[in-house]
Motif scaffolding. Sequence first.
Motif, short mmCIF file in Angstrom:
data_model
loop_
_atom_site.label_atom_id
_atom_site.label_comp_id
_atom_site.label_asym_id
_atom_site.label_seq_id
_atom_site.Cartn_x
_atom_site.Cartn_y
_atom_site.Cartn_z
N GLY A 1 0.81 -1.22 0.00
CA GLY A 1 0.00 0.00 0.00
C GLY A 1 0.84 1.27 0.00
O GLY A 1 0.46 2.28 -0.59
N ILE A 2 2.00 1.21 0.66
CA ILE A 2 2.90 2.37 0.69
C ILE A 2 3.67 2.46 -0.63
O ILE A 2 3.81 3.54 -1.21
CB ILE A 2 3.89 2.26 1.88
CG1 ILE A 2 3.12 2.18 3.21
CG2 ILE A 2 4.87 3.43 1.88
CD1 ILE A 2 2.17 3.31 3.47
N LEU B 1 3.71 5.65 -3.29
CA LEU B 1 4.92 6.43 -3.58
C LEU B 1 5.37 6.34 -5.03
O LEU B 1 6.15 7.17 -5.49
CB LEU B 1 6.06 5.98 -2.65
CG LEU B 1 5.87 6.31 -1.17
CD1 LEU B 1 6.99 5.71 -0.34
CD2 LEU B 1 5.78 7.82 -0.95
N GLU B 2 4.87 5.35 -5.78
CA GLU B 2 5.24 5.17 -7.19
C GLU B 2 5.01 6.48 -7.96
O GLU B 2 3.94 7.08 -7.89
CB GLU B 2 4.38 4.06 -7.81
CG GLU B 2 4.66 3.78 -9.26
CD GLU B 2 5.81 2.80 -9.49
OE1 GLU B 2 6.47 2.95 -10.53
OE2 GLU B 2 6.05 1.92 -8.64
N PRO C 1 -6.30 -2.74 4.49
CA PRO C 1 -5.48 -3.48 5.46
C PRO C 1 -4.65 -4.59 4.82
O PRO C 1 -3.53 -4.85 5.25
CB PRO C 1 -6.51 -4.06 6.43
CG PRO C 1 -7.67 -3.11 6.36
CD PRO C 1 -7.69 -2.62 4.94
N VAL C 2 -5.18 -5.22 3.78
CA VAL C 2 -4.44 -6.31 3.13
C VAL C 2 -3.11 -5.81 2.56
O VAL C 2 -2.16 -6.57 2.41
CB VAL C 2 -5.30 -7.00 2.04
CG1 VAL C 2 -5.51 -6.11 0.84
CG2 VAL C 2 -4.72 -8.33 1.66
N ASP C 3 -3.02 -4.49 2.26
CA ASP C 3 -1.81 -3.91 1.69
C ASP C 3 -0.92 -3.23 2.73
O ASP C 3 0.04 -2.55 2.37
CB ASP C 3 -2.17 -2.90 0.59
CG ASP C 3 -2.67 -3.58 -0.67
OD1 ASP C 3 -2.26 -4.72 -0.93
OD2 ASP C 3 -3.48 -2.97 -1.39
N THR C 4 -1.26 -3.38 4.04
CA THR C 4 -0.41 -2.81 5.09
C THR C 4 -0.04 -3.92 6.07
O THR C 4 0.88 -4.69 5.83
CB THR C 4 -1.08 -1.62 5.79
OG1 THR C 4 -2.35 -2.01 6.32
CG2 THR C 4 -1.25 -0.44 4.84
N TYR C 5 -0.78 -4.03 7.16
CA TYR C 5 -0.45 -5.04 8.18
C TYR C 5 -1.22 -6.34 8.03
O TYR C 5 -1.12 -7.23 8.86
CB TYR C 5 -0.69 -4.46 9.59
CG TYR C 5 0.27 -3.34 9.90
CD1 TYR C 5 1.59 -3.60 10.24
CD2 TYR C 5 -0.14 -2.01 9.84
CE1 TYR C 5 2.48 -2.58 10.53
CE2 TYR C 5 0.75 -0.98 10.13
CZ TYR C 5 2.04 -1.28 10.48
OH TYR C 5 2.93 -0.26 10.75
N THR D 1 -4.12 5.42 8.35
CA THR D 1 -3.70 6.48 7.43
C THR D 1 -2.22 6.76 7.59
O THR D 1 -1.72 6.87 8.72
CB THR D 1 -4.51 7.77 7.69
OG1 THR D 1 -5.90 7.47 7.46
CG2 THR D 1 -4.09 8.90 6.77
N PHE D 2 -1.52 6.83 6.48
CA PHE D 2 -0.10 7.13 6.46
C PHE D 2 0.09 8.49 5.80
O PHE D 2 -0.27 8.66 4.64
CB PHE D 2 0.66 6.08 5.64
CG PHE D 2 0.64 4.70 6.22
CD1 PHE D 2 1.75 4.19 6.90
CD2 PHE D 2 -0.48 3.89 6.09
CE1 PHE D 2 1.74 2.92 7.43
CE2 PHE D 2 -0.49 2.60 6.62
CZ PHE D 2 0.63 2.12 7.30
N ASP D 3 0.65 9.45 6.55
CA ASP D 3 1.07 10.72 5.96
C ASP D 3 2.53 10.53 5.56
O ASP D 3 3.37 10.20 6.40
CB ASP D 3 0.96 11.86 6.98
CG ASP D 3 -0.49 12.16 7.35
OD1 ASP D 3 -1.40 11.78 6.58
OD2 ASP D 3 -0.72 12.77 8.41
#
Length: 161
Positions: free
Chosen positions: A44-45, A49-50, A64-68, A131-133
């Motif tokens: 997910g990150i 960033l791509e 969530p499947v793309d983070t933890y 949420t990721f800033d």
Amino acid sequence: MTVQDNMVVQFHYTLKDEQGDVLESNIGLEPVAYLHGHDNMMPGIEKALEGKAVGDKLSVTPDPVDTYGEVIENAVQRVPVKHLMGAKVWKPGMAAMVHTDQGQRQVTVVKVGKFMADIDINHPLAGRALTFDLEVTGIREATDEEIAHGHAHGVGGHHHG
């Protein structure tokens, strides 16, 4: 220069829960560095960033499947207490680190006896829409050695000792 495969990306992040409360942040600390496109970062990150450039700031709430990961039901395992790392005395609800075939993993202590402990192998943040800033602080081409090793070296990256 933008974030793409075989680039070493450095970034600062602030991780927030569903209510917007800060769970962790590396603002004011060394940035995280990873080798893009080599499964070194949460999908997910990496997706967020791509194509971004140094100085870009963004806020993303990946699935969530793309983070933890999603919460795995019946994910309790029994392990020797001596394999738990992070404290001397264990109580239910505490987070511990254990070594697995996939490297270190954060787990939650469910029940603890004299020699054995029951642990929930779900990451404590599994199943949550967090949420990721993000702020991209550096991008460079990876060295041949980094590409061969499959990870970033240097500040914020992997160190061979």
